[in-house]
Design a protein around this motif. Structure first.
Motif, PDB file in Angstrom:
ATOM      1  N   LEU A   1      37.833 -10.177 -27.022  1.00  0.00           N
ATOM      2  CA  LEU A   1      36.512  -9.981 -27.616  1.00  0.00           C
ATOM      3  C   LEU A   1      35.405 -10.413 -26.655  1.00  0.00           C
ATOM      4  N   ILE A   2      35.572 -11.585 -26.036  1.00  0.00           N
ATOM      5  CA  ILE A   2      34.554 -12.073 -25.101  1.00  0.00           C
ATOM      6  C   ILE A   2      34.466 -11.180 -23.871  1.00  0.00           C
ATOM      7  N   THR A   3      35.623 -10.752 -23.362  1.00  0.00           N
ATOM      8  CA  THR A   3      35.649  -9.878 -22.195  1.00  0.00           C
ATOM      9  C   THR A   3      34.933  -8.566 -22.470  1.00  0.00           C
ATOM     10  N   GLU A   4      35.144  -8.020 -23.678  1.00  0.00           N
ATOM     11  CA  GLU A   4      34.503  -6.752 -24.038  1.00  0.00           C
ATOM     12  C   GLU A   4      32.994  -6.916 -24.150  1.00  0.00           C
ATOM     13  N   LYS A   5      32.541  -8.052 -24.671  1.00  0.00           N
ATOM     14  CA  LYS A   5      31.104  -8.297 -24.796  1.00  0.00           C
ATOM     15  C   LYS A   5      30.436  -8.447 -23.434  1.00  0.00           C
ATOM     16  N   ARG A   6      31.184  -8.901 -22.457  1.00  0.00           N
ATOM     17  CA  ARG A   6      30.628  -9.117 -21.123  1.00  0.00           C
ATOM     18  C   ARG A   6      30.554  -7.835 -20.296  1.00  0.00           C
ATOM     19  N   LYS A   7      31.080  -6.746 -20.815  1.00  0.00           N
ATOM     20  CA  LYS A   7      31.107  -5.502 -20.057  1.00  0.00           C
ATOM     21  C   LYS A   7      29.821  -4.706 -20.243  1.00  0.00           C
ATOM     22  N   THR A   8      29.527  -3.885 -19.277  1.00  0.00           N
ATOM     23  CA  THR A   8      28.417  -2.943 -19.369  1.00  0.00           C
ATOM     24  C   THR A   8      28.864  -1.635 -18.738  1.00  0.00           C
ATOM     25  N   SER A   9      28.146  -0.572 -19.016  1.00  0.00           N
ATOM     26  CA  SER A   9      28.518   0.738 -18.479  1.00  0.00           C
ATOM     27  C   SER A   9      27.392   1.288 -17.604  1.00  0.00           C
ATOM     28  N   ILE A  10      27.771   1.987 -16.562  1.00  0.00           N
ATOM     29  CA  ILE A  10      26.832   2.608 -15.631  1.00  0.00           C
ATOM     30  C   ILE A  10      27.310   4.027 -15.371  1.00  0.00           C
ATOM     31  N   THR A  11      26.391   4.992 -15.444  1.00  0.00           N
ATOM     32  CA  THR A  11      26.727   6.378 -15.135  1.00  0.00           C
ATOM     33  C   THR A  11      26.171   6.734 -13.767  1.00  0.00           C
ATOM     34  N   ILE A  12      27.053   7.158 -12.891  1.00  0.00           N
ATOM     35  CA  ILE A  12      26.690   7.512 -11.514  1.00  0.00           C
ATOM     36  C   ILE A  12      26.883   9.009 -11.333  1.00  0.00           C
ATOM     37  N   GLU A  13      25.873   9.661 -10.817  1.00  0.00           N
ATOM     38  CA  GLU A  13      25.934  11.103 -10.591  1.00  0.00           C
ATOM     39  C   GLU A  13      26.139  11.394  -9.113  1.00  0.00           C
ATOM     40  N   VAL A  14      27.061  12.288  -8.825  1.00  0.00           N
ATOM     41  CA  VAL A  14      27.314  12.724  -7.449  1.00  0.00           C
ATOM     42  C   VAL A  14      26.462  13.957  -7.180  1.00  0.00           C
ATOM     43  N   LEU A  15      25.669  13.913  -6.137  1.00  0.00           N
ATOM     44  CA  LEU A  15      24.865  15.077  -5.793  1.00  0.00           C
ATOM     45  C   LEU A  15      25.784  16.242  -5.409  1.00  0.00           C
ATOM     46  N   PRO A  16      25.499  17.460  -5.926  1.00  0.00           N
ATOM     47  CA  PRO A  16      26.429  18.585  -5.750  1.00  0.00           C
ATOM     48  C   PRO A  16      26.830  18.861  -4.305  1.00  0.00           C
ATOM     49  N   GLU A  17      25.909  18.668  -3.343  1.00  0.00           N
ATOM     50  CA  GLU A  17      26.263  18.967  -1.949  1.00  0.00           C
ATOM     51  C   GLU A  17      27.315  18.011  -1.391  1.00  0.00           C
ATOM     52  N   PHE A  18      27.606  16.917  -2.134  1.00  0.00           N
ATOM     53  CA  PHE A  18      28.607  15.959  -1.680  1.00  0.00           C
ATOM     54  C   PHE A  18      29.836  15.945  -2.589  1.00  0.00           C
ATOM     55  N   ASN A  19      30.028  17.001  -3.360  1.00  0.00           N
ATOM     56  CA  ASN A  19      31.196  17.080  -4.241  1.00  0.00           C
ATOM     57  C   ASN A  19      32.508  16.983  -3.480  1.00  0.00           C
ATOM     58  N   ALA A  20      32.505  17.472  -2.242  1.00  0.00           N
ATOM     59  CA  ALA A  20      33.732  17.437  -1.447  1.00  0.00           C
ATOM     60  C   ALA A  20      34.158  16.010  -1.121  1.00  0.00           C
ATOM     61  N   GLU A  21      33.242  15.048  -1.246  1.00  0.00           N
ATOM     62  CA  GLU A  21      33.547  13.653  -0.945  1.00  0.00           C
ATOM     63  C   GLU A  21      33.842  12.841  -2.198  1.00  0.00           C
ATOM     64  N   LEU A  22      34.191  13.521  -3.279  1.00  0.00           N
ATOM     65  CA  LEU A  22      34.429  12.833  -4.554  1.00  0.00           C
ATOM     66  C   LEU A  22      35.524  11.779  -4.426  1.00  0.00           C
ATOM     67  N   SER A  23      36.609  12.087  -3.718  1.00  0.00           N
ATOM     68  CA  SER A  23      37.716  11.129  -3.568  1.00  0.00           C
ATOM     69  C   SER A  23      37.240   9.851  -2.901  1.00  0.00           C
ATOM     70  N   ARG A  24      36.429   9.977  -1.866  1.00  0.00           N
ATOM     71  CA  ARG A  24      35.895   8.802  -1.176  1.00  0.00           C
ATOM     72  C   ARG A  24      34.995   7.990  -2.091  1.00  0.00           C
ATOM     73  N   ILE A  25      34.177   8.672  -2.888  1.00  0.00           N
ATOM     74  CA  ILE A  25      33.259   7.982  -3.799  1.00  0.00           C
ATOM     75  C   ILE A  25      34.036   7.251  -4.886  1.00  0.00           C
ATOM     76  N   LEU A  26      35.070   7.909  -5.446  1.00  0.00           N
ATOM     77  CA  LEU A  26      35.891   7.261  -6.468  1.00  0.00           C
ATOM     78  C   LEU A  26      36.623   6.052  -5.903  1.00  0.00           C
ATOM     79  N   TYR A  27      37.058   6.151  -4.650  1.00  0.00           N
ATOM     80  CA  TYR A  27      37.751   5.021  -4.018  1.00  0.00           C
ATOM     81  C   TYR A  27      36.848   3.808  -3.919  1.00  0.00           C
TER      82      TYR A  27
END
Length: 280
Positions: free
Chosen positions: A171-197
């Protein structure tokens, strides 16, 4: 590899995971054999485990990294193991608590604290082991360096108490979490694996907008890891952007403004110390 081969391999791996089997390559076995020859292996593993692994790896080829890598200006290497790792790991597996005495930041000694350990972590930056534990008397999650512990004794606890502690930790761990949405610019879609890493140590979900060809990565992170995420965002530069967290967007904007200010002078300094106005 064609599509049908990929599907077949995926089905095999899924069935292996369901049965609890693990497959490893010859390179992985050679790497493990090299790790078993490290002095820290004697401290980190129990004698039966060490003997069993050596028997399993008997006959595997040696991975001679000296043929490919050269070490220069190496700093003094400290042991990556610690004498308390094994007893703490056993306490976590058995669902036990501990009675701990250790040094705290002010130089004083904390006496006989009762806690329930639930995870061991190694800091690659500080080169130190930490035990994460729950303090029932304060209903708080704690983190202690192993080298700060001067005395540690296991304490048996009732199964219902262990279940209650685990529920509080979740319960405490879940309360301490937050979420962030990151968008990959389309011209760099080919580098998705590197970004996910770059964000591989966090919970993440990838959402693809087929109409706009845009990937979005939903990260779920502990709040104390926000600075680490920002450092990765700066490293990835123009490939990514934060789209749903105004406070973090502001911090990234401030960082960009400070960097640009270093190069946005109206006058340039000449080698002799004189200044010259830039022309139109």
């Amino acid at each position: 590899m064609n599509l049908f081969e990929k599907m077949f391999n995926y089905q095999i791996m899924t069935r292996l995971n369901e049965t609890g089997l693990f497959t490893w390559t010859s390179q992985e076995r050679a790497w493990l054999r090299m790790m078993m020859e490290h002095p820290a292996a004697q401290e980190a593993l129990s004698p039966p485990t060490l003997t069993k692994l050596n028997h399993m790896l008997d006959g595997e080829k040696h991975l001679n990294l000296q043929d490919y890598l050269t070490e220069k200006a190496k700093s003094e290497e400290s042991s990556v193991s610690h004498p308390l790792l094994r007893p703490l790991r056993q306490m976590i597996l058995n669902g036990e608590g501990f009675q701990m005495t250790g040094r705290i930041r002010s130089g004083r000694t904390s006496q006989e604290q009762f806690g329930f350990p639930y995870k061991l972590e190694y800091s690659m930056v500080k080169k130190e082991w930490y035990v994460l534990w729950y303090a029932p008397h304060f209903a708080r999650l704690m983190s202690t360096k192993l080298h700060s512990i001067t005395k540690l004794e296991a304490r048996s606890i009732k199964p219902e108490a262990a279940s209650r502690y685990k529920a509080s930790i979740a319960l405490i761990t879940e309360k301490r979490k937050t979420s962030i949405t990151i968008e990959v610019l389309p011209e760099f879609n080919a580098e998705l694996s590197r970004i996910l890493y770059a964000f591989s140590c966090f919970e993440r979900e990838v959402i693809y907008n087929e109409a706009n060809h845009i990937y979005r990565i939903l990260l779920t992170i502990p709040r104390n890891e926000v600075d680490y995420v920002l450092s990765k965002m700066r490293f990835l530069g123009k490939r990514v952007r934060i789209i749903d967290h105004s406070a973090l967007q502001e911090r990234m904007s401030e960082t960009a403004a400070k960097v640009l200010a270093r190069y946005a002078h109206s006058e340039s300094i000449q080698p002799g110390g004189e200044t010259a106005a830039q022309g139109d």
